[in-house]
Structure formats: structure tokens, C-alpha cells
Write a protein that holds these residues in place. Structure first.
Motif, PDB file in Angstrom:
ATOM      1  N   GLY A  24       0.811  -1.212   0.000  1.00  7.77           N
ATOM      2  CA  GLY A  24       0.000   0.000   0.000  1.00  7.77           C
ATOM      3  C   GLY A  24       0.845   1.263   0.000  1.00  7.77           C
ATOM      4  O   GLY A  24       0.531   2.227  -0.711  1.00  7.77           O
ATOM      5  N   HIS A  27       2.092   1.910  -3.463  1.00 16.02           N
ATOM      6  CA  HIS A  27       1.074   2.539  -4.308  1.00 16.02           C
ATOM      7  C   HIS A  27       0.987   4.038  -4.056  1.00 16.02           C
ATOM      8  O   HIS A  27       0.638   4.806  -4.955  1.00 16.02           O
ATOM      9  CB  HIS A  27      -0.294   1.899  -4.040  1.00 16.02           C
ATOM     10  N   THR A  37      -0.419   4.977  -9.999  1.00 15.76           N
ATOM     11  CA  THR A  37      -1.346   3.928  -9.566  1.00 15.76           C
ATOM     12  C   THR A  37      -2.725   4.151 -10.168  1.00 15.76           C
ATOM     13  O   THR A  37      -3.398   3.200 -10.580  1.00 15.76           O
ATOM     14  CB  THR A  37      -1.439   3.911  -8.025  1.00 15.76           C
ATOM     15  N   GLN A  52      -9.698   4.995  -6.924  1.00 16.12           N
ATOM     16  CA  GLN A  52      -9.273   3.609  -6.774  1.00 16.12           C
ATOM     17  C   GLN A  52      -7.881   3.523  -6.165  1.00 16.12           C
ATOM     18  O   GLN A  52      -7.596   2.641  -5.342  1.00 16.12           O
ATOM     19  CB  GLN A  52      -9.277   2.899  -8.132  1.00 16.12           C
ATOM     20  N   SER A  56      -7.107   1.749  -2.620  1.00 12.47           N
ATOM     21  CA  SER A  56      -6.165   0.631  -2.492  1.00 12.47           C
ATOM     22  C   SER A  56      -5.129   0.916  -1.413  1.00 12.47           C
ATOM     23  O   SER A  56      -4.752   0.028  -0.646  1.00 12.47           O
ATOM     24  CB  SER A  56      -5.487   0.360  -3.834  1.00 12.47           C
ATOM     25  N   THR A  59      -6.896   0.583   1.997  1.00 13.26           N
ATOM     26  CA  THR A  59      -7.250  -0.814   2.268  1.00 13.26           C
ATOM     27  C   THR A  59      -6.018  -1.645   2.596  1.00 13.26           C
ATOM     28  O   THR A  59      -6.008  -2.412   3.572  1.00 13.26           O
ATOM     29  CB  THR A  59      -7.963  -1.416   1.048  1.00 13.26           C
ATOM     30  N   GLU A  60      -4.964  -1.495   1.797  1.00  7.48           N
ATOM     31  CA  GLU A  60      -3.776  -2.329   1.989  1.00  7.48           C
ATOM     32  C   GLU A  60      -3.007  -1.944   3.246  1.00  7.48           C
ATOM     33  O   GLU A  60      -2.572  -2.819   4.010  1.00  7.48           O
ATOM     34  CB  GLU A  60      -2.890  -2.239   0.751  1.00  7.48           C
ATOM     35  N   VAL A  83      -8.595  -7.410  -2.152  1.00  8.22           N
ATOM     36  CA  VAL A  83      -7.524  -6.850  -2.982  1.00  8.22           C
ATOM     37  C   VAL A  83      -6.971  -7.900  -3.934  1.00  8.22           C
ATOM     38  O   VAL A  83      -6.745  -7.645  -5.126  1.00  8.22           O
ATOM     39  CB  VAL A  83      -6.404  -6.276  -2.085  1.00  8.22           C
TER      40      VAL A  83
END
Length: 207
Positions: A24, A27, A37, A52, A56, A59-60, A83
Motif C-alpha cells: 500500500g 502505491h 497507480t 481507486q 487501495s 485498504t492495503e 484486494v
């Protein structure tokens, strides 16, 4: 559960958590950063590329941190599963299995490990255990898999709009026609050049 079992769960949990956390952060801060990304997600057919990209990252990094702490483990595993599902379906599935061909080998492995962690739980050395949160076994696995499938399906239905592939047949036919024309031109006889005027002999000109 023996101390060895607890230690193995801690090892797997921390390693997978760090992998997700660093992924993450990459990114966000690595390579092309958020803009790069976002372009990658757009290339996969997902609309709102910047959204997005940030989703990501959150979330990661969030899933990675939760796994390292052993907090809300089924939900952290659900985030990892989601993911990996998105990446596997959109980015890696067309390339086959092997990771050296950019296939889904790597994401499949992480997804299965995350599901196993959801079933086995984070172990005694975790915030979940200290807080008395016991969502393991079929319950933990069901939560992780169910949330992941619903989240992935919602993402694809809402944002996935792949561009239609260009029809390659007209281009191929045009190339064939062009090659045929070139071949015909190369095989066509070349007209003889017009004969040059031959001067008359000097004696005839004198006459």
C-alpha cells in the motif's frame, strides 16, 4: 494451542501484514505515486482511477496494520482477499498461472493464506485475544470470504467499465490487401523505355 502454534500464527500474520502494508505504501509513495497507480487502475478498466488508487492505499495499509496487531482479524483478512480478488481477476488472470509471466500465482497464495488466518485466528499474541474477540473457525472464514466477495462484486459492478477491444480483423485484412498490391506491383512487367533517337550516318546527313 501450543506456544509453537501461536508463534507460527504470529509469524505468518506479521509477514502477510507487512507485505500488504508495504504494498500500500508503494502505491502511495513509490514509482508513479498516486498518479501512476491511478493510471494503472484506469488501464484495468476501473473508472475514477484516483479514487481507486487512494482506496487501495487505505485498504492495503489498513489491512496490513490490523494483521500485524492481530486486531479485527477476519475483517483484515477480508480486505486482503478482496484486494487479491480484484488484482487476480483484472490484472493477472489473462496471463495464466505463473508469476514470472505476471500470472495469478502470487495473489492466489496471499489470498489462501489470508483465508487460513481468518479460520485459525490470530493466536494468543494478538489484540483480538487480549480484547476477548473470538471470531475463528467457520465463523471467521465465513466473515472474511463473504465480506471479500461482496466488496469485490460491488466494486466491479460500480466502477468496472472495460473499453471494448478494437476489432483486429479489418486491420489484418487491410495489411493483407496492401501486401497483395505490393506483390502485384513487384511482379508486373516493366515497360521498355522509349527507344532513343539514333542519329543518321554522316553521309546521309550530307545528302
Amino acid at each position: 494451542m501450543s506456544d509453537a502454534d501461536v508463534a507460527v500464527l504470529l509469524l505468518v500474520r506479521v509477514v502477510v501484514g507487512l507485505v500488504m502494508l508495504l504494498h500500500g505504501l508503494n502505491h502511495w509513495r513509490g514509482g508513479g505515486r498516486i498518479e501512476g497507480t491511478a493510471r494503472w487502475f484506469t488501464g484495468l478498466g476501473l473508472r475514477q482511477g484516483v479514487l481507486q488508487a487512494w482506496a487501495s492505499v487505505v485498504t492495503e495499509v489498513g489491512a496490513g496494520a490490523l494483521l500485524v496487531l492481530g486486531l479485527l482479524t477476519p475483517l483484515a483478512c477480508a480486505a486482503v482477499l478482496s484486494v487479491m480478488l480484484v488484482a487476480g481477476l483484472l490484472a493477472h488472470r489473462p496471463n495464466g498461472f505463473f508469476v514470472f509471466k505476471d500470472g495469478y500465482e502470487y495473489v492466489l497464495t496471499l489470498a489462501v493464506v489470508a483465508l487460513a488466518l481468518a479460520v485459525l485466528g490470530p493466536g494468543r499474541w494478538s489484540v483480538d485475544h487480549a480484547a476477548g474477540i473470538d471470531l475463528t473457525g467457520w465463523t471467521g472464514g465465513g466473515i472474511a470470504l463473504g465480506v471479500a466477495v461482496v466488496a469485490t462484486g460491488g466494486l466491479l459492478v460500480t466502477f468496472w467499465r472495460p473499453e471494448p477491444k478494437a476489432d483486429a480483423e479489418p486491420e489484418a485484412e487491410a495489411e493483407v490487401d496492401a501486401e497483395s498490391e505490393l506483390g502485384a506491383e513487384s511482379q508486373s512487367p516493366v515497360a521498355d523505355p522509349a527507344p532513343e533517337h539514333t542519329p543518321a550516318p554522316l553521309d546521309q546527313e550530307a545528302r
